[in-house]
Design a protein around this motif. Sequence first.
Motif, short mmCIF file in Angstrom:
data_model
loop_
_atom_site.label_atom_id
_atom_site.label_comp_id
_atom_site.label_asym_id
_atom_site.label_seq_id
_atom_site.Cartn_x
_atom_site.Cartn_y
_atom_site.Cartn_z
N SER A 71 0.82 -1.22 0.00
CA SER A 71 0.00 0.00 0.00
C SER A 71 0.85 1.27 0.00
O SER A 71 0.41 2.31 -0.45
N TRP A 72 2.08 1.17 0.46
CA TRP A 72 2.98 2.33 0.52
C TRP A 72 3.81 2.49 -0.76
O TRP A 72 4.64 3.40 -0.85
N CYS A 73 3.56 1.67 -1.76
CA CYS A 73 4.33 1.67 -3.01
C CYS A 73 3.51 2.34 -4.11
O CYS A 73 2.56 1.73 -4.62
N PRO A 74 3.82 3.59 -4.49
CA PRO A 74 3.00 4.29 -5.50
C PRO A 74 2.83 3.53 -6.82
O PRO A 74 1.70 3.44 -7.31
N MET A 80 -2.88 -1.25 -9.88
CA MET A 80 -3.99 -2.10 -9.42
C MET A 80 -5.26 -1.95 -10.24
O MET A 80 -5.90 -2.97 -10.53
N PRO A 81 -5.67 -0.76 -10.68
CA PRO A 81 -6.86 -0.69 -11.53
C PRO A 81 -6.67 -1.45 -12.85
O PRO A 81 -7.62 -2.08 -13.34
N LYS A 158 8.13 -9.52 -14.28
CA LYS A 158 8.37 -8.10 -14.51
C LYS A 158 8.57 -7.40 -13.18
O LYS A 158 7.71 -7.46 -12.30
N LEU A 159 9.72 -6.77 -13.05
CA LEU A 159 9.99 -5.94 -11.89
C LEU A 159 9.66 -4.51 -12.28
O LEU A 159 10.14 -4.02 -13.30
N GLY A 160 8.79 -3.87 -11.53
CA GLY A 160 8.36 -2.52 -11.85
C GLY A 160 6.92 -2.53 -12.33
O GLY A 160 6.29 -3.57 -12.48
#
Length: 175
Positions: A71-74, A80-81, A158-160
């Motif tokens: 939740s703290w990761c912009p 998520m949408p 995929k990282l990111g």
Amino acid sequence: MNRRQWIIIAINFLALFGGVITSQWISKTGLASEPAIKKAFFANPWQSPDGKTVDTQNWQGKALVVNFWASWCPPCVEEMPTLDKLQKEFLQQNVLFVGIGIDSLSNIREFLSKTPVAYPIVIGGLEGSNLSKQLGNSQGALPYTIIINAKGKSTYSKLGKISEEGIRSAIKSAL
């Protein structure tokens, strides 16, 4: 041009080159082995945000899009949408999205009360970071997404932050 300007140009070029090399190294991830997927992912005693045990037997035989987030990761929150939209799009094609929250139970509950998603979320906690490393995330950074095909083999990681078209294409390749 004077000597000072040449030095500044040289330093900028070295910084650019260093950034390119570093970004290539940071973004590399590997595909998880089948034993790691079975042992670390399917055998893990997952818990939902409401405290119930999650039966991963229901996940086997499906293509899985597993997303490690917090939740703290912009970038995690931003994607998520898209993940929610794609879960709805691929639901009838035996594809299941699973979010693994690398966060405290209370933070995940609070976040989901404001931002509900249509796919299952399980609590990874601090141990979730170790799991993501076992599944190919050598950096342990977030967000991290892995696709596991219906046979239990990793086909994509995929990282990111993911792109909608990129993940859609990877899902279609896994089917």
